[in-house]
Scaffold this motif. Structure first.
Motif, PDB file in Angstrom:
ATOM      1  N   GLY A 102     -58.777 -21.421  59.256  1.00  0.00           N
ATOM      2  CA  GLY A 102     -59.361 -22.746  59.425  1.00  0.00           C
ATOM      3  C   GLY A 102     -60.866 -22.741  59.273  1.00  0.00           C
ATOM      4  N   ALA A 103     -61.473 -23.901  59.547  1.00  0.00           N
ATOM      5  CA  ALA A 103     -62.918 -24.062  59.384  1.00  0.00           C
ATOM      6  C   ALA A 103     -63.697 -23.138  60.316  1.00  0.00           C
ATOM      7  N   LEU A 163     -63.592 -19.624  58.969  1.00  0.00           N
ATOM      8  CA  LEU A 163     -64.459 -19.490  57.799  1.00  0.00           C
ATOM      9  C   LEU A 163     -65.922 -19.433  58.221  1.00  0.00           C
ATOM     10  N   THR A 177     -57.328 -29.110  51.722  1.00  0.00           N
ATOM     11  CA  THR A 177     -57.537 -28.497  53.029  1.00  0.00           C
ATOM     12  C   THR A 177     -58.627 -27.433  52.963  1.00  0.00           C
ATOM     13  N   MET A 178     -58.588 -26.587  51.921  1.00  0.00           N
ATOM     14  CA  MET A 178     -59.601 -25.550  51.789  1.00  0.00           C
ATOM     15  C   MET A 178     -60.980 -26.159  51.599  1.00  0.00           C
ATOM     16  N   THR A 216     -62.036 -29.111  52.602  1.00  0.00           N
ATOM     17  CA  THR A 216     -62.461 -29.694  53.874  1.00  0.00           C
ATOM     18  C   THR A 216     -62.965 -28.620  54.826  1.00  0.00           C
ATOM     19  N   HIS A 217     -62.244 -27.507  54.910  1.00  0.00           N
ATOM     20  CA  HIS A 217     -62.674 -26.411  55.776  1.00  0.00           C
ATOM     21  C   HIS A 217     -64.007 -25.831  55.308  1.00  0.00           C
ATOM     22  N   GLN A 250     -66.782 -28.174  56.389  1.00  0.00           N
ATOM     23  CA  GLN A 250     -67.020 -28.098  57.830  1.00  0.00           C
ATOM     24  C   GLN A 250     -67.733 -26.799  58.198  1.00  0.00           C
ATOM     25  N   ALA A 251     -67.323 -25.691  57.588  1.00  0.00           N
ATOM     26  CA  ALA A 251     -67.953 -24.403  57.874  1.00  0.00           C
ATOM     27  C   ALA A 251     -69.393 -24.371  57.380  1.00  0.00           C
TER      28      ALA A 251
END
Length: 268
Positions: free
Chosen positions: A62-63, A66, A88-89, A91-92, A95-96
């Protein structure tokens, strides 16, 4: 800055491999040496890999995972060159990047655009494609006696489970590796890897008496021939629109622009 800068390249596409190759060449765009960590999700057993990279296989957790990785590995920048539908990747990654202050660039090839003679039925998601196929009725005479539509489904093997509840259509699916998990009850699978040409795609659609093509708007040239074949044969196309990018994320649509972004100084 002393020593090599470290770039995390989230890969798995042709654009990612070309970018990694360009950046691994001597003095790309006037940059100093770059250490590239090329990351793959691990869904394909024998992926095509670029040279001169550290290869990382698997998820990050998840974020938050990462973000921890970016800090622990002293990553200086991230380029997300995953598939346009790897929402999803992406978005993570966004966020990271925000959590760590590490600059992020998204590299996405341009979308396909409807051409004269196309008959696209656009849907916002794969769920929309499932709903449309469940009630799909083709106008005019049919080239075969099957009352249900014959569908060429090219959304990827991991998405077949979404269509498993559809008992009326007959499906032809193509993927690099055999599907796992639930699949539609009326399904034929072809194992093949692009690029494909128009003549071959036209022959495939005719041989299997396909009525309708279903695809994601992935863009690029590797699989675009199926759209030209559908246009030539007058077949409708159910086109799944791309998910939007996270707000505020920098994005480019070609490798040259990504190489230029990597040139010093990196954005902060």
């Amino acid at each position: 800055m002393t020593g090599a800068r470290r770039l995390l390249l989230l890969g798995g596409t042709g654009e990612a491999r070309r970018l990694a190759t360009r950046l691994g060449s001597p003095d790309p765009a006037g940059t100093e040496r770059i250490e590239i960590v090329y990351s793959l999700a691990g869904r394909v057993r024998e992926p095509a890999l670029p040279p001169s990279c550290q290869i990382r296989i698997g998820g990050f957790g998840g974020a938050a995972g990462l973000a921890d990785y970016l800090r622990a590995e002293r990553i200086d920048a991230v380029v997300d060159a995953t598939h346009p539908f790897a929402a999803t990747m992406t978005t993570h990654a966004a966020q990271a990047a925000r959590a760590t202050g590490v600059p992020l660039l998204v590299l996405r090839r341009s979308s396909w655009r409807e051409q004269p003679g196309d008959d696209w039925r656009r849907v916002p998601s794969l769920a929309g494609a499932v709903a449309l196929l469940d009630r799909f009725v083709l106008p005019g005479p049919r080239p075969h006696s099957d009352p249900a539509p014959r569908v060429f489904l090219t959304t990827g093997r991991t998405d077949l489970a979404l269509f498993a509840g559809l008992h009326r259509p007959w499906f032809l699916a193509r993927s690099v590796e055999p599907p796992t998990g639930p699949v539609p009850p009326r399904l034929t699978v072809i194992l093949d890897r692009g690029p494909f040409d128009v003549a071959g795609e036209t022959a495939l659609l005719r041989r299997h008496r396909v009525d309708v093509l279903v695809t994601k708007n992935s863009g690029g040239t590797m699989t675009a021939a199926k759209l030209a074949a559908a246009r030539d044969l007058g077949l409708p196309v159910v086109m799944v629109d791309r998910p939007p990018l996270p707000p505020g994320v920098a994005a480019v649509d070609d490798v040259d622009a990504a190489v230029a972004w990597v040139a010093p100084p990196w954005p902060r």
